[in-house]
Write an enzyme that holds these catalytic residues in place. Sequence first.
Site, PDB file in Angstrom:
ATOM      1  N   HIS A  96       0.830  -1.199   0.000  1.00  0.00           N
ATOM      2  CA  HIS A  96       0.000   0.000   0.000  1.00  0.00           C
ATOM      3  C   HIS A  96       0.873   1.260   0.000  1.00  0.00           C
ATOM      4  CE1 HIS A  96      -3.357   2.455   2.131  1.00  0.00           C
ATOM      5  NE2 HIS A  96      -3.366   2.658   0.836  1.00  0.00           N
ATOM      6  N   ASP A 128       7.259   5.358 -21.144  1.00  0.00           N
ATOM      7  CA  ASP A 128       7.618   5.132 -22.535  1.00  0.00           C
ATOM      8  C   ASP A 128       9.115   4.875 -22.637  1.00  0.00           C
ATOM      9  OD1 ASP A 128       8.948   7.698 -22.545  1.00  0.00           O
ATOM     10  OD2 ASP A 128       7.101   8.679 -23.186  1.00  0.00           O
ATOM     11  N   HIS A 185       5.880  17.750 -16.619  1.00  0.00           N
ATOM     12  CA  HIS A 185       6.722  16.591 -16.933  1.00  0.00           C
ATOM     13  C   HIS A 185       7.980  16.585 -16.064  1.00  0.00           C
ATOM     14  CE1 HIS A 185       8.221  13.264 -19.248  1.00  0.00           C
ATOM     15  NE2 HIS A 185       9.301  13.929 -19.602  1.00  0.00           N
ATOM     16  N   TYR A 221       5.209  11.507 -23.723  1.00  0.00           N
ATOM     17  CA  TYR A 221       4.445  11.691 -22.484  1.00  0.00           C
ATOM     18  C   TYR A 221       3.546  10.512 -22.134  1.00  0.00           C
ATOM     19  CZ  TYR A 221       6.156  16.404 -23.177  1.00  0.00           C
ATOM     20  OH  TYR A 221       6.962  17.483 -23.375  1.00  0.00           O
ATOM     21  N   ALA A 222       3.850   9.326 -22.625  1.00  0.00           N
ATOM     22  CA  ALA A 222       3.092   8.124 -22.247  1.00  0.00           C
ATOM     23  C   ALA A 222       3.730   7.564 -20.976  1.00  0.00           C
ATOM     24  CB  ALA A 222       3.096   7.110 -23.382  1.00  0.00           C
ATOM     25  N   ASN A 223       3.514   8.274 -19.890  1.00  0.00           N
ATOM     26  CA  ASN A 223       4.113   7.948 -18.597  1.00  0.00           C
ATOM     27  C   ASN A 223       3.089   8.191 -17.507  1.00  0.00           C
ATOM     28  OD1 ASN A 223       6.928   7.878 -19.770  1.00  0.00           O
ATOM     29  ND2 ASN A 223       6.439  10.033 -20.091  1.00  0.00           N
TER      30      ASN A 223
END
EC number: 5.4.99.62
Length: 129
Positions: A20, A28, A96, A118-120
């Site tokens: 948790h 990316d 970012h 920006y595929a994060n």
Amino acid sequence: MKRTGILNRHLAGELARLGHGDGVLVCDAGMPIPDGPRVVDLAFRAGVPSFAEVLDGLLAELVVEGATAAREVREANAQAWALLDGRLPALELVTHERLKELSAGARLVVRTGEARPYANVLLRCGVFF
């Protein structure tokens, strides 16, 4: 042998160690990976596996109570934005640069082959009870 779910033994093992509040950065191929977190690098070729495939696989296995992504994704990568906006609870958007800073505190980094910007996303693990 496992029948379903994540078959990659390194990734499955790392997921079993999470608790948790732990952070999991799904990123990316171009995201700088900080020193510190454990890394499972799934990147094979540009675009393989995709950010969407990996994120969906992880969301099927993890309890996620929150997530953080770069606000730049909204303008620069409509597909990734639609994916994040549609699947994640309590999605917080930061710059970012701030996401890169926060990623240093992740427990695990899962690098995809995604070749779009920006595929994060930094997932925060929840608890199932």
